[in-house]
Design an enzyme around this catalytic site. Sequence first.
Site, mmCIF file in Angstrom:
data_model
loop_
_atom_site.group_PDB
_atom_site.id
_atom_site.type_symbol
_atom_site.label_atom_id
_atom_site.label_comp_id
_atom_site.label_asym_id
_atom_site.label_seq_id
_atom_site.Cartn_x
_atom_site.Cartn_y
_atom_site.Cartn_z
ATOM 1 N N ALA A 139 0.828 -1.211 0.000
ATOM 2 C CA ALA A 139 0.000 0.000 0.000
ATOM 3 C C ALA A 139 0.859 1.257 0.000
ATOM 4 O O ALA A 139 0.669 2.153 -0.825
ATOM 5 C CB ALA A 139 -0.937 -0.007 1.206
ATOM 6 N N GLY A 167 8.510 -2.481 4.658
ATOM 7 C CA GLY A 167 8.074 -3.416 3.624
ATOM 8 C C GLY A 167 6.865 -4.213 4.039
ATOM 9 O O GLY A 167 6.233 -4.882 3.222
ATOM 10 N N GLN A 169 4.216 -6.917 6.016
ATOM 11 C CA GLN A 169 4.113 -8.342 6.298
ATOM 12 C C GLN A 169 4.756 -9.216 5.224
ATOM 13 O O GLN A 169 5.154 -10.346 5.505
ATOM 14 C CB GLN A 169 2.647 -8.737 6.461
ATOM 15 C CG GLN A 169 1.956 -8.057 7.619
ATOM 16 C CD GLN A 169 0.470 -8.347 7.655
ATOM 17 O OE1 GLN A 169 0.034 -9.458 7.376
ATOM 18 N NE2 GLN A 169 -0.325 -7.349 7.987
ATOM 19 N N ASN A 178 0.462 -15.342 -6.085
ATOM 20 C CA ASN A 178 -0.774 -14.802 -6.665
ATOM 21 C C ASN A 178 -0.678 -13.318 -6.986
ATOM 22 O O ASN A 178 -1.700 -12.664 -7.185
ATOM 23 C CB ASN A 178 -1.968 -15.055 -5.726
ATOM 24 C CG ASN A 178 -1.741 -14.474 -4.340
ATOM 25 O OD1 ASN A 178 -0.727 -13.846 -4.076
ATOM 26 N ND2 ASN A 178 -2.686 -14.698 -3.444
ATOM 27 N N CYS A 262 7.647 -15.366 13.620
ATOM 28 C CA CYS A 262 8.113 -15.340 12.230
ATOM 29 C C CYS A 262 8.899 -16.606 11.902
ATOM 30 O O CYS A 262 10.107 -16.679 12.146
ATOM 31 C CB CYS A 262 8.979 -14.096 11.982
ATOM 32 S SG CYS A 262 9.598 -13.972 10.287
ATOM 33 N N CYS A 265 11.720 -15.939 9.407
ATOM 34 C CA CYS A 265 12.940 -15.322 9.945
ATOM 35 C C CYS A 265 13.765 -16.316 10.765
ATOM 36 O O CYS A 265 14.984 -16.349 10.667
ATOM 37 C CB CYS A 265 12.580 -14.124 10.830
ATOM 38 S SG CYS A 265 11.601 -12.855 10.016
ATOM 39 N N ASP A 266 13.079 -17.096 11.602
ATOM 40 C CA ASP A 266 13.776 -17.889 12.612
ATOM 41 C C ASP A 266 13.788 -19.392 12.352
ATOM 42 O O ASP A 266 14.489 -20.134 13.040
ATOM 43 C CB ASP A 266 13.134 -17.642 13.989
ATOM 44 C CG ASP A 266 13.149 -16.169 14.369
ATOM 45 O OD1 ASP A 266 14.035 -15.449 13.872
ATOM 46 O OD2 ASP A 266 12.272 -15.742 15.138
ATOM 47 N N ARG A 414 -7.448 -8.322 2.621
ATOM 48 C CA ARG A 414 -6.095 -8.479 3.183
ATOM 49 C C ARG A 414 -5.133 -9.182 2.221
ATOM 50 O O ARG A 414 -4.406 -10.094 2.593
ATOM 51 C CB ARG A 414 -6.154 -9.252 4.497
ATOM 52 C CG ARG A 414 -6.963 -8.568 5.596
ATOM 53 C CD ARG A 414 -6.736 -9.287 6.924
ATOM 54 N NE ARG A 414 -7.524 -8.711 7.989
ATOM 55 C CZ ARG A 414 -8.671 -9.212 8.440
ATOM 56 N NH1 ARG A 414 -9.159 -10.325 7.902
ATOM 57 N NH2 ARG A 414 -9.324 -8.635 9.419
ATOM 58 N N GLN A 415 -5.113 -8.748 0.993
ATOM 59 C CA GLN A 415 -4.212 -9.310 -0.010
ATOM 60 C C GLN A 415 -3.219 -8.246 -0.465
ATOM 61 O O GLN A 415 -3.486 -7.049 -0.400
ATOM 62 C CB GLN A 415 -5.008 -9.814 -1.225
ATOM 63 C CG GLN A 415 -5.998 -10.909 -0.911
ATOM 64 C CD GLN A 415 -5.342 -12.178 -0.429
ATOM 65 O OE1 GLN A 415 -4.441 -12.711 -1.078
ATOM 66 N NE2 GLN A 415 -5.772 -12.670 0.720
ATOM 67 N N ALA A 416 -2.080 -8.696 -0.942
ATOM 68 C CA ALA A 416 -1.068 -7.750 -1.418
ATOM 69 C C ALA A 416 -1.603 -6.922 -2.580
ATOM 70 O O ALA A 416 -1.357 -5.719 -2.674
ATOM 71 C CB ALA A 416 0.196 -8.506 -1.832
#
Length: 588
Positions: A139, A167, A169, A178, A262, A265-266, A414-416
């Site tokens: 966004a 950046g 989520q 998608n 995350c 990340c981990d 809630r989509q990119a």
Amino acid sequence: PPHISPFSTSLPRKGPPPMRRATTLAAPRASTRRLMWAPAVAACLGLATIAGTAVRAAGGRVGGSVAVRGGPMADVLSRGVGGGLMREGQRGLAGGKSCFRPFAHRRPHPRHRHAQAKKSKNDDDDGVENVVIVGSGPAGYTAAIYAARANLRPLVFEGFRKGGSPGGQLMTTTEVENFPGFPEGITGPDLMDRMKAQAERWGANLVTEDVENVDLSKRPFEIRSTDRQVFANSIILATGATAKRLGIPREEEFWSRGISSCAICDGASPIFKNQEVAVVGGGDTATEEAIYLTKYASHVHLIVRTNQMRASKAMQERTLNHDSITVHYATEVVDAIGDAEMMKGLKLKNVETGEESELKVRGLFYGIGHHPNSEIVKGQVDLDAEGYVKVGQSAQTSVEGVFAAGDLFDTEWRQAITAAGSGCQAAIAVERYLVEKDLIKEYAQEEAIVVDGEEAKKEVIKTEDEETFDVTKAKHKGQYALRKLYHESDRVLAVLYTSPTCGPCRSLKPILGKLVDEFESDVHYVEIDIVKDADIAEAAGVTGTPTVQFFKDKSLMEVVAGVKMKKDYREIINKALEKEKVPEKENA
């Protein structure tokens, strides 16, 4: 009359219309007029279904030959459902010979109208920004791209620690399959890097800082970040949402010692390698993390509170068909169990029978949803019961001049792609608002950062060996360099542990790079990939990324997990250098 646009608010012209390249037709019926804007708006929001419906409802003629005379908004206004850009004289969706031009007699676009008007009272730079964008992600970056292309020179606060990484989520997402334009898929961090580069190319000013306070009672609005105070005539809020926590009794005790929000990340940390781990949640995030963790863990347990998953059908099938994943339905996590060093298991409860049990796992990863990052505007704009910002038409909040985009107001999709679409919508709305209020200041485009598709060169640190290692350099990579510098360096040694899919690591690298440049010959810096150099990471006790360890004369001085402010790392280095100077003074 035939030459009057269905959108025109002016009286009919006397005499024939001016000469045009395309032939105008009779005005369409009222039902078509009402739908004429739908495909452009739908394309902006990434909702192809709505766009297609609008075209069918309009008799398949909407956009038949929409001619737009150029400018930043032309890209949006002249796109049909298929996404093809149409210029004057080109055929549209109908594919016929007619060239209906609904915009031919409409008033000029606000920005173009402004260019023809007298000089604005704000043409001189008064230190007030046209627009400040708070937040990044799909966004924020999309809003920055559109605002920059409109010559508004937006100031973007990407964020730093509040609300997640710069950046958004997607920085903690593996494969994005998608998002249109990437048939082979793309990682979330890579997609955000591209969006950021595109915003910078068009002149957006990006700063990696958190916004601490926003005062919407003043005109212009006041925005305070960690390092500066700015004023703006408009604001786009794109702060997104933050991952929720369970809030179990021993959560803080085992955070980063077995519990993480995350997996991307981990998950590659040595403590989880060939161990059983658990993921809690039933949506796309949880299933994606469970599948990702199978690369490192011996087995993954997916804990779902209800009797079914909320994930998409495709993700459910992948999860259920995976041999290394067991799904526990109607189950909730009561607490974590372990010793003074690490988490060793979980207490579980069947929500239907009330029966409790224990599950031996070394890790617990959260995928239970998010809450909106609306704290900075709480009490200033209208929010719903869950804290999401309420918006009206054109992304407008309850405060005039303040707009919202992305997951900050989106409670359903809630989509990119929808977040990017809402960023586009907010930026266009901002431009119109500034023109309407006579506040706009246009800036000439500066030289592009990306030329002919070639990105600006970034500093690349290559892994070194015995032949390529050079102790005189400040920046290094790999375990050979680390071993050499640990034993031979007389400087402060900063070691950054990263993983290939760690989004926050990408945000931290340039920060540490600039910091090393500040100290010139006083610091050695080494990057360690915990996947390639797993033995080094395990010996160092690394439980997550990013982690930075500071050494001086083989002594461990400080361990910093996660992403901190640059000043925090600077203080650690200065402290080490000051300690080094004290003995020198005593000897003198």
